[in-house]
Design an enzyme around this catalytic site. Structure first.
Site, short mmCIF file in Angstrom:
data_model
loop_
_atom_site.label_atom_id
_atom_site.label_comp_id
_atom_site.label_asym_id
_atom_site.label_seq_id
_atom_site.Cartn_x
_atom_site.Cartn_y
_atom_site.Cartn_z
N HIS A 1 59.10 57.95 -23.45
CA HIS A 1 58.24 59.10 -23.76
C HIS A 1 59.03 60.40 -23.61
O HIS A 1 59.91 60.51 -22.75
CB HIS A 1 56.97 59.12 -22.92
CG HIS A 1 57.17 59.25 -21.44
ND1 HIS A 1 57.28 60.47 -20.80
CD2 HIS A 1 57.24 58.31 -20.46
CE1 HIS A 1 57.42 60.27 -19.50
NE2 HIS A 1 57.41 58.98 -19.26
N ASP B 1 57.43 63.51 -23.37
CA ASP B 1 56.70 64.53 -22.62
C ASP B 1 57.06 64.45 -21.15
O ASP B 1 57.58 63.43 -20.68
CB ASP B 1 55.20 64.39 -22.83
CG ASP B 1 54.63 63.13 -22.19
OD1 ASP B 1 55.16 62.04 -22.51
OD2 ASP B 1 53.70 63.22 -21.37
N ASP C 1 62.68 61.11 -15.95
CA ASP C 1 61.39 60.60 -16.41
C ASP C 1 60.86 61.46 -17.54
O ASP C 1 60.19 62.46 -17.29
CB ASP C 1 60.44 60.58 -15.22
CG ASP C 1 59.08 59.99 -15.53
OD1 ASP C 1 58.96 59.30 -16.55
OD2 ASP C 1 58.14 60.23 -14.75
N GLU D 1 52.49 60.50 -22.35
CA GLU D 1 52.39 59.51 -21.28
C GLU D 1 52.02 60.16 -19.95
O GLU D 1 51.18 59.65 -19.21
CB GLU D 1 53.70 58.74 -21.15
CG GLU D 1 53.62 57.49 -20.28
CD GLU D 1 53.79 57.74 -18.79
OE1 GLU D 1 53.39 56.89 -17.98
OE2 GLU D 1 54.33 58.83 -18.43
N GLU D 2 52.66 61.28 -19.64
CA GLU D 2 52.38 61.92 -18.36
C GLU D 2 50.96 62.49 -18.30
O GLU D 2 50.40 62.66 -17.21
CB GLU D 2 53.40 63.05 -18.11
CG GLU D 2 54.86 62.59 -18.04
CD GLU D 2 55.17 61.73 -16.83
OE1 GLU D 2 54.24 61.33 -16.11
OE2 GLU D 2 56.37 61.45 -16.61
N HIS E 1 58.38 63.41 -11.05
CA HIS E 1 57.12 64.15 -10.84
C HIS E 1 57.24 65.22 -9.75
O HIS E 1 56.29 65.97 -9.55
CB HIS E 1 55.95 63.21 -10.47
CG HIS E 1 55.56 62.26 -11.55
ND1 HIS E 1 54.32 61.68 -11.62
CD2 HIS E 1 56.25 61.79 -12.63
CE1 HIS E 1 54.25 60.88 -12.68
NE2 HIS E 1 55.41 60.94 -13.30
#
Length: 464
Positions: free
Chosen positions: A101, A103, A134, A169-170, A434
């Site tokens: 992903h 995003d 990520d 996704e996030e 994150h």
């Protein structure tokens, strides 16, 4: 391909040569603040999708490369842009679907970052920046591996390749299931690689064989029709903050283990993992005790959690001598592998309703559930993936569980039940995905790109 090199050796050489360009392109992607959450600029997600499409166009190996969206059925709103590329298999070879992903998570408190979050910065063998690990590194592991395969074997290899680079996704993958349904034929594959997990450590690769599910919701606790003076009525009237604190405290026992009837645990062996390792990887300081019971990894991989991730209440700055009429909290539960997420949510709701103090009124909204995942490790593609990881890292891979959730995998299983799903990743335990100061271990990325290139070569030599 050089005539004095075998196919795997040629791919290895091309993969190692592809790393610098892949890292440079990763830096370009990191500079795009592609946050798909509500309230952020959708144009940046669109810019990120366009950049990914450009990378795939440049490979010149796909029949089609498109930026596509799907409509979220529940709301009728258009989802975030994804990139979909397809190349048909030839001569009886399998098709692989590569997922990542583009995003990223919001930055959070920028003051906690040691360097600008959207300016890729190398320090001590790591690349820092939001999305560096990520999952824009997952995007570039796919692109770099395909560059290496094309360089070594030429553009006319027989392996079928589909790429799905998601854009939300996030933010919860709200349009994911509809996107799969809309584009099922273009995505159909024999093997699916989801590059959105992690490794045992920076030097040891892992194949993720279990993931917890998730149940997330917003709970509002109301005790008063309106705010009242705490001096005039305090001591007789329960305020919402008191009720919320009392209620939330019932979710855990004195050890910090979840105390909700109906939340299941999975009984499975876990590797050795010390408290010192936990402290190092999680940032748990001396003097603060771990919570829960059983082996540390069983708590992380196989048992449920309940975490309060947000709260709406008067801030410290705006505090006054007032009894709050209502308080809202976001509760996030990780669900043990094997238990349906909706069943876990039902257990949580029943527990909270049964323990509401003082007759407080409870309201539940924004419920989001995603199921867990257990990998069938008996397939031929799993064996080839393990061999490729060993060849790329020089270390035998470890089968791991992951405490986090990738709920959309259950959508992949439902849409493509015959596909073998491999969950891999480029992160190590210090990546801080994150969190502020997210980073990518550069050697881990090099090994991951090489491993994937070796897997692609192996599949290109496989007839099904």
């Amino acid at each position: 391909m050089s005539s004095d090199l075998s196919r795997p050796a040629a791919v290895r050489e091309a993969a190692l040569s592809a790393v610098p360009a892949a890292l440079a392109d990763l830096g370009t992607l990191v500079r795009i603040p592609s946050v798909a959450f509500p309230g952020f600029d959708r144009a940046e997600v669109e810019r990120s999708a366009a950049a990914v499409k450009g990378l795939l166009d440049d490979l010149q190996i796909f029949d089609t490369v498109q930026i596509k969206t799907a409509i979220i059925p529940e709301t009728g709103v258009e989802g975030m842009p994804a990139v979909l590329a397809s190349r048909a298999a030839r001569n009886g070879r399998p098709t692989i679907l590569l997922y990542a992903h583009h995003d990223v998570q919001p930055v959070g408190d920028e003051a906690l970052w040691e360097s600008a979050p959207f300016e890729p910065t190398v320090r001590d063998g790591r690349l820092y920046g939001r999305g560096a690990a990520d999952d824009k590194a997952g995007v570039m592991a796919h692109v770099g591996a395909l560059r290496a395969l094309t360089e070594a074997l030429g553009p006319d290899f027989d392996l079928g390749v589909n790429l799905f680079i998601e854009g939300e996704e996030e933010a919860g993958s709200a349009s994911f299931a509809q996107f799969l349904s809309d584009n099922a034929e273009a995505l159909r594959a024999d093997v699916i690689v989801v590059a959105d997990s992690g490794n045992w450590d920076a030097a040891t690769p892992a194949l993720t064989v279990s993931l917890r599910g998730n149940a997330r919701f917003t709970l509002t606790v109301k005790t008063l029709e309106h705010a009242s003076h705490s001096g005039m009525f305090g001591g007789a009237v329960p305020d919402a903050m008191m009720a919320t604190i009392r209620l939330l405290a019932t979710l855990w026992d004195d050890d910090g283990a979840v105390a909700v009837a109906g939340l299941a645990e999975r009984d499975a062996e876990t590797p050795a993992y010390t408290e010192d390792t936990l402290r190092s990887e999680a940032g748990l300081p001396t003097g603060v005790d771990p919570i829960g019971r059983g082996s540390i990894l069983s708590r992380i991989w196989n048992k449920p959690t309940v975490t309060v991730t947000g709260i709406d209440a008067p801030s410290v700055k705006n505090a006054s001598n007032t009894l709050s009429p209502e308080v809202s909290v976001v509760i996030s539960s990780r669900v043990a592998p094997g238990q349906p997420a909706r069943e876990a949510y039902a257990a949580l709701e029943a527990h909270l309703r049964a323990h509401a103090p003082f007759g407080a009124e409870l309201t539940f909204r924004d419920v989001d559930c995603g199921d867990s995942f257990l990998v069938d490790t008996s397939g031929w593609a799993v064996a080839q993936a393990r061999a490729a990881l060993a060849g790329g890292y020089g270390v035998e891979p470890v089968d791991i569980g992951v405490g986090g959730s990738i709920p959309f995998i259950s959508d992949l299983v439902r849409e493509f039940p015959a596909a073998q799903i491999l969950v891999t990743g480029v992160e190590d335990p210090h990546a801080r995905a994150h969190s502020p100061n997210e980073s990518l271990h550069l050697d881990t990325f090099r090994h991951a790109l090489l491993s994937q290139a070796l897997l692609l070569e192996s599949l290109d030599a496989t007839t099904i």
